[in-house]
Design an enzyme around this catalytic site. Structure first.
Site, PDB file in Angstrom:
ATOM      1  N   ASP A  48       0.838  -1.158   0.030  1.00  0.00           N
ATOM      2  CA  ASP A  48      -0.073  -0.017  -0.048  1.00  0.00           C
ATOM      3  C   ASP A  48       0.714   1.273   0.057  1.00  0.00           C
ATOM      4  O   ASP A  48       0.414   2.354  -0.586  1.00  0.00           O
ATOM      5  CB  ASP A  48      -1.010   0.041   1.311  1.00  0.00           C
ATOM      6  CG  ASP A  48      -2.223  -0.903   1.205  1.00  0.00           C
ATOM      7  OD1 ASP A  48      -2.188  -1.598  -0.088  1.00  0.00           O
ATOM      8  OD2 ASP A  48      -2.741  -1.353   2.122  1.00  0.00           O
ATOM      9  N   GLY A  49       2.238   1.195   0.707  1.00  0.00           N
ATOM     10  CA  GLY A  49       2.811   2.468   0.888  1.00  0.00           C
ATOM     11  C   GLY A  49       3.281   2.649  -0.682  1.00  0.00           C
ATOM     12  O   GLY A  49       3.502   3.868  -1.133  1.00  0.00           O
ATOM     13  N   ASP A 148      -3.025  13.962  21.644  1.00  0.00           N
ATOM     14  CA  ASP A 148      -1.674  13.771  20.601  1.00  0.00           C
ATOM     15  C   ASP A 148      -1.608  14.191  19.342  1.00  0.00           C
ATOM     16  O   ASP A 148      -0.584  14.283  18.661  1.00  0.00           O
ATOM     17  CB  ASP A 148      -1.330  12.155  20.669  1.00  0.00           C
ATOM     18  CG  ASP A 148      -1.144  11.727  21.974  1.00  0.00           C
ATOM     19  OD1 ASP A 148      -0.941  12.522  22.963  1.00  0.00           O
ATOM     20  OD2 ASP A 148      -1.145  10.523  22.037  1.00  0.00           O
ATOM     21  N   ALA A 156     -11.110   7.348   0.843  1.00  0.00           N
ATOM     22  CA  ALA A 156     -10.045   6.309   0.487  1.00  0.00           C
ATOM     23  C   ALA A 156      -9.109   6.000   1.509  1.00  0.00           C
ATOM     24  O   ALA A 156      -8.732   4.816   1.624  1.00  0.00           O
ATOM     25  CB  ALA A 156      -9.318   6.508  -0.723  1.00  0.00           C
ATOM     26  N   ALA A 160      -7.394   3.613   6.875  1.00  0.00           N
ATOM     27  CA  ALA A 160      -5.725   3.527   7.185  1.00  0.00           C
ATOM     28  C   ALA A 160      -5.573   3.946   8.415  1.00  0.00           C
ATOM     29  O   ALA A 160      -5.979   3.971   9.540  1.00  0.00           O
ATOM     30  CB  ALA A 160      -5.094   4.389   5.977  1.00  0.00           C
ATOM     31  N   ASN A 162      -6.693   6.618  10.103  1.00  0.00           N
ATOM     32  CA  ASN A 162      -8.058   7.046  10.482  1.00  0.00           C
ATOM     33  C   ASN A 162      -8.695   6.187  11.360  1.00  0.00           C
ATOM     34  O   ASN A 162      -9.314   6.146  12.521  1.00  0.00           O
ATOM     35  CB  ASN A 162      -8.946   7.573   9.594  1.00  0.00           C
ATOM     36  CG  ASN A 162     -10.223   7.990   9.734  1.00  0.00           C
ATOM     37  OD1 ASN A 162     -10.617   8.811  10.669  1.00  0.00           O
ATOM     38  ND2 ASN A 162     -11.269   7.198   9.477  1.00  0.00           N
TER      39      ASN A 162
END
Length: 259
Positions: A48-49, A148, A156, A160, A162
């Site tokens: 994915d990265g 934090d 989309a 991830a 979120n």
């Protein structure tokens, strides 16, 4: 937003640094050829990265990307197979997404601009919690969030960072953005908000000298920010191709029912 569409057979193969991705690129290039800059489809080999890297690289030329997983998670990738690649691509469903535009102003009043496909995050830089003021379309909605950090995610990107921060999973056609706190201390029970895709979000960093904060648009980081503006960039269009029956929308929906 999702449709099967015939494409040219001109492909180019891009691979991450992982050995299995590099080996796959060599085999696929030998079998299907590589059209280089003349290709109409980019085949991304990695995780994915790496898909995010390729999406950023293709923002200007807007070439669709068909990813195959040669990494770890592979949520944005198709299963790896060397057989009938052209047939799979011709039958693929297309997901069209728009990135977020970030304008971050640092402590020296310099502006930094970047696009984010998944999310824009504000993160504390030291042991001190961050203090943020949040405005939506010019109106202050939260005078002080002690946390934090906080993030704004695209549909989309909602599965991830979120999701890890306990934000909501958003269907791709919902036309909303997620505003999610990261380890909120005060107000402790605030879980964030869903915003219309047209919303313009502003974070102001309070006590920035004592409580420094960085802003990150996907993998682009700006340190010591004092103000960050975020909005959807409707002028930029990115396309990903997914195997028939395995569209990105289907994956996002499935993720909502996973344990």
């Amino acid at each position: 937003m999702f449709q099967a569409q015939p494409y040219s057979t001109r492909l180019t193969f891009k691979a991450s640094d992982r050995p299995e991705a590099q080996e796959a690129r060599e085999r696929l290039t030998a079998r299907y050829g590589d059209a280089g800059d003349d290709a109409q489809i980019v085949v991304a080999l990695g995780g994915d990265g790496f898909m995010l890297e390729m999406l950023h690289e293709t923002i200007l030329n807007q070439k669709p990307i068909y990813g195959m997983n040669r990494g770890s998670v592979g949520f944005l990738m198709n299963e790896y197979s060397e057989d009938d690649l052209l047939g799979r691509i011709n039958a693929a469903e297309r997901a069209v997404i728009h990135p977020l535009a970030m304008v971050a102003i640092d402590s020296r009043r310099r502006q930094h601009r970047a696009l984010a496909i998944n999310e824009v995050s504000l993160l504390r830089q030291t042991r001190q919690t961050a203090k943020l003021r949040i405005s939506i379309d010019g109106k202050v909605r939260m005078g002080e969030l002690v946390c934090d950090g906080a993030l704004v995610a695209t549909p989309a990107g909602s599965t991830a960072y979120n999701l890890s921060a306990h934000g909501p999973i958003i269907p791709l056609d919902a036309r909303v953005l997620a505003l999610t706190p990261i380890s909120a201390f005060r107000p402790r029970r605030w879980r964030g908000a869903l915003l219309p895709q047209s919303a313009r979000v502003t974070f102001e960093v309070l006590e920035c000298d004592k409580r420094p904060v960085s802003a990150v648009a996907d993998n682009y980081e700006v340190r010591d920010v004092v103000e960050v503006h975020i909005s959807e960039d409707r002028g930029s269009t990115l396309s990903m191709l997914f195997d028939a029956g395995r569209s990105l929308e289907e994956r996002v929906l499935t993720e909502q029912f996973s344990a």
